[in-house]
Design an enzyme around this catalytic site. Structure first.
Site, mmCIF file in Angstrom:
data_model
loop_
_atom_site.group_PDB
_atom_site.id
_atom_site.type_symbol
_atom_site.label_atom_id
_atom_site.label_comp_id
_atom_site.label_asym_id
_atom_site.label_seq_id
_atom_site.Cartn_x
_atom_site.Cartn_y
_atom_site.Cartn_z
ATOM 1 N N LYS A 116 0.838 -1.201 0.000
ATOM 2 C CA LYS A 116 0.000 0.000 0.000
ATOM 3 C C LYS A 116 0.872 1.250 0.000
ATOM 4 O O LYS A 116 1.927 1.257 0.633
ATOM 5 C CB LYS A 116 -0.867 0.042 1.263
ATOM 6 C CG LYS A 116 -2.033 -0.911 1.244
ATOM 7 C CD LYS A 116 -2.906 -0.715 2.460
ATOM 8 C CE LYS A 116 -4.032 -1.745 2.492
ATOM 9 N NZ LYS A 116 -4.939 -1.662 1.346
ATOM 10 N N ARG A 175 -10.405 -11.338 1.144
ATOM 11 C CA ARG A 175 -11.223 -12.367 0.497
ATOM 12 C C ARG A 175 -10.594 -13.745 0.637
ATOM 13 O O ARG A 175 -11.294 -14.760 0.655
ATOM 14 C CB ARG A 175 -11.463 -11.980 -0.974
ATOM 15 C CG ARG A 175 -10.238 -11.932 -1.830
ATOM 16 C CD ARG A 175 -10.434 -11.091 -3.087
ATOM 17 N NE ARG A 175 -10.482 -9.652 -2.800
ATOM 18 C CZ ARG A 175 -10.692 -8.710 -3.716
ATOM 19 N NH1 ARG A 175 -10.860 -9.057 -4.985
ATOM 20 N NH2 ARG A 175 -10.732 -7.436 -3.364
HETATM 21 N N1 BES Z 1 -8.295 -3.631 3.830
HETATM 22 C C1 BES Z 1 -8.369 -3.220 2.484
HETATM 23 C C2 BES Z 1 -9.647 -2.432 2.170
HETATM 24 C C3 BES Z 1 -9.824 -1.113 2.855
HETATM 25 C C4 BES Z 1 -9.537 0.067 2.167
HETATM 26 C C5 BES Z 1 -10.320 -1.026 4.132
HETATM 27 C C6 BES Z 1 -9.721 1.281 2.788
HETATM 28 C C7 BES Z 1 -10.499 0.197 4.763
HETATM 29 C C8 BES Z 1 -10.203 1.353 4.072
HETATM 30 C C9 BES Z 1 -8.333 -4.436 1.555
HETATM 31 O O1 BES Z 1 -7.612 -5.517 2.015
HETATM 32 C C10 BES Z 1 -7.696 -3.982 0.283
HETATM 33 O O2 BES Z 1 -6.529 -3.691 0.311
HETATM 34 N N2 BES Z 1 -8.451 -3.936 -0.803
HETATM 35 C C11 BES Z 1 -7.969 -3.549 -2.061
HETATM 36 C C12 BES Z 1 -8.386 -4.587 -3.052
HETATM 37 C C13 BES Z 1 -7.695 -4.468 -4.372
HETATM 38 C C14 BES Z 1 -6.253 -4.827 -4.212
HETATM 39 C C15 BES Z 1 -8.353 -5.398 -5.355
HETATM 40 C C16 BES Z 1 -8.567 -2.184 -2.397
HETATM 41 O O3 BES Z 1 -9.709 -1.937 -2.014
HETATM 42 O O4 BES Z 1 -7.885 -1.380 -3.006
HETATM 43 MN MN MN Z 2 -5.548 -5.391 1.504
#
Ligand code: BES
Ligand code: MN
Ligand code: ZN
Length: 486
Positions: free
Chosen positions: A258, A332
């Site tokens: 991230k 997921r």
């Molecule tokens: N934990 C995150 C989602 C999230 C984003 C929670 C902002 C709270 C605030 C999740 O694991 C994630 O990283 N999702 C990605 C998925 C993508 C890589 C397909 C996302 O939402 O960008």
């Molecule tokens: Mn994630």
């Protein structure tokens, strides 16, 4: 004893019966205050005024009710949250609500006392801190009593404490709230309510082949766990509702790292697990006539030489193989094994709760929870539960074309990241691939479980979103055979 009174007030209060008695009792000209506009009657306003009688002295909280008959049960919650917050700031520990000053509004139903109690206690919530210079006085609410009411808000207290606990689990720093600590919290809950408890550690997860949860954990020094709680109504184990929670105690993204700005607050990535635990706390206290299994998959998502990487192919507990395209789509993965386990343990319907995607925030903002389902009838009772608890949920579509994209891979049965277009749907839809025909609701609380500013019901940080809705849903859900089985 120093008592603080809470009195509801609106412009035409001068005509109401209860006012006379309380003016006398407290020695304050309430009607003159209102006429002279010394008390703000706007809905949600809170004016604190002193009183002194021969026996006691203290303050009165005058709470604006808005227009005469506007106050409804739902609107009572934020109103009392304001009072709760003020009372804590002022260190008022004995609260005495004049029930008659509220019940003159016809919009209130029998539940208002619980909702008021709930709001008051939600408003008092503060985030636990590790500041060594924090001089806030130790506050302990000693009494919160409704005068002139037939009952007190016991259920409201149960609910608020569950929500506040879920908030704290989210707010605790990730070096404190590890998967191991989450296990400890769940264990305490199981003892409190006599739930059956099963903890699957790494060895047990290897034995059963929970390859997706283990894969996410691979880069971590912290051990992973699958936490299983069972609430049994009696000896039968049928019509079981499964509550499944994402318990990522920290989400760095893994090798699909991230950006630093989106990594902060990822301690809240176990918000789904917190919501499930909070709901189970309410279930344990209210003991509804419905079997429930809670399954929480917990680990952090870290990087090391052993971590998973894009292009890896893993085998889940279900036997389905997964092509990893993005290590940041880890929620997921752990949910895939958790829902499979819930099914193996007899869940006849499943609700999974997760901070799953940033996509749900793009679609619905921070104040609406996004949902998916494979069974519209089953979903109806969830929607009603959310409405009754005043939590906004909105269902998005999940189509055959979406499912096909999840099932597209040259090397495995499914892939974990079909694309960024509408990706809330791919996130939830991926979990649905492991649920199969079982009635199922996916609840994405990525937007709602964390508040970046203080709000009507609490401070910034964990919100405890969906805890109350889940508990009410458990009480009410109707599981019926799906069309396919007819
Ligand atoms: N934990 C995150 C989602 C999230 C984003 C929670 C902002 C709270 C605030 C999740 O694991 C994630 O990283 N999702 C990605 C998925 C993508 C890589 C397909 C996302 O939402 O960008
Ligand atoms: Mn994630
Ligand atoms: Zn995550």
């Amino acid at each position: 004893m120093k008592r603080s009174y809470v009195i509801g007030i609106h412009q035409s209060v001068v005509q109401e019966q209860w006012v006379h008695a309380w003016e006398e009792q407290l020695g304050q000209p309430i009607r003159s205050f209102v006429r002279a506009q010394l008390i703000d009657t706007k809905e949600g306003a809170c004016t604190v005024v002193p009183y002194a009688t021969e026996e006691e002295e203290g303050v009165i909280y005058f709470v604006g009710r808005g227009r005469k008959n506007d106050l409804t049960t739902k609107r009572v919650r934020p109103l009392f949250a304001t009072v709760g917050k003020r009372a804590k700031e002022r260190n008022d520990e004995n609260m005495y609500v004049v029930a008659d000053s509220f019940t003159s509004s016809e919009g209130l139903d029998d539940d208002w006392i619980d909702v008021a109690t709930e709001g008051f206690l939600l408003g008092q919530y503060t985030v636990p801190t590790y500041e060594t210079t924090n001089n806030a006085p130790d506050y302990e609410l000693k009494s919160f009593v409704f005068h002139g009411a037939e009952r007190q808000g016991e259920i409201g207290r149960v609910k608020a404490e569950a929500v506040n606990w879920a908030r704290t689990l989210v707010n605790e720093p990730p070096n404190v709230l590890t998967a191991t600590r989450l296990v400890e919290e769940a264990t305490q809950l199981a003892h409190k309510h006599r739930f059956e408890l099963e903890i699957l550690d790494r060895e047990a997860l290897e034995d059963i082949g929970a390859g997706a949860l283990l894969a996410v954990n691979q880069g971590s020094v912290e051990p992973p766990y699958l936490i299983v709680l069972k609430y049994r109504v009696d000896d039968t184990w049928d019509d079981v509702i499964g509550l499944v929670g994402k318990g990522i105690t920290y989400d760095t993204g893994g090798y699909s790292l991230k950006p630093k700005a989106s990594m902060a607050t990822m301690k809240g990535d176990m918000g789904g697990a917190a919501a499930v635990l909070g709901a189970m706390d309410i279930v344990g206290a209210t003991r509804p006539n419905r079997n429930v299994i809670a399954v929480i998959a917990t680990t952090d998502n870290m990087i090391s030489g052993e971590a998973i990487k894009p292009d890896d192919v893993i085998t889940s507990l279900s036997g389905k193989t997964i092509e990893i395209l993005n290590t940041d789509a880890e929620g997921r993965l752990v949910l895939a094994d958790a829902v499979t386990y819930a099914k193996q343990e007899g869940a006849d319907a499943i609700v999974d709760v997760a901070t799953l995607t940033g996509g749900v925030i793009t679609a619905l903002g921070y104040d609406k929870t996004g949902t998916l389902t494979n069974d519209a009838t089953f979903y109806e009772s969830f929607e009603r539960a959310a409405e009754d608890e005043d939590e906004f949920v909105w269902r998005l579509p999940l189509t055959e074309a979406d499912r096909r994209r999840i099932r597209t891979s040259d090397v495995a049965d499914v892939n974990n990241s079909p694309g960024r277009d509408g990706h809330m749907i791919f996130g939830g839809g991926f979990v649905g691939e492991f649920v199969g025909e079982t009635p199922w609701i996916h609840v994405d609380i990525a937007g709602t479980s964390w508040a970046s500013n203080a709000h009507a019901l609490g401070p910034k940080g964990g919100t405890g979103a969906i805890v109350r809705t889940l508990a009410r849903f458990v009480e009410r859900a109707t599981i019926r055979p799906t069309k396919r089985n007819e």
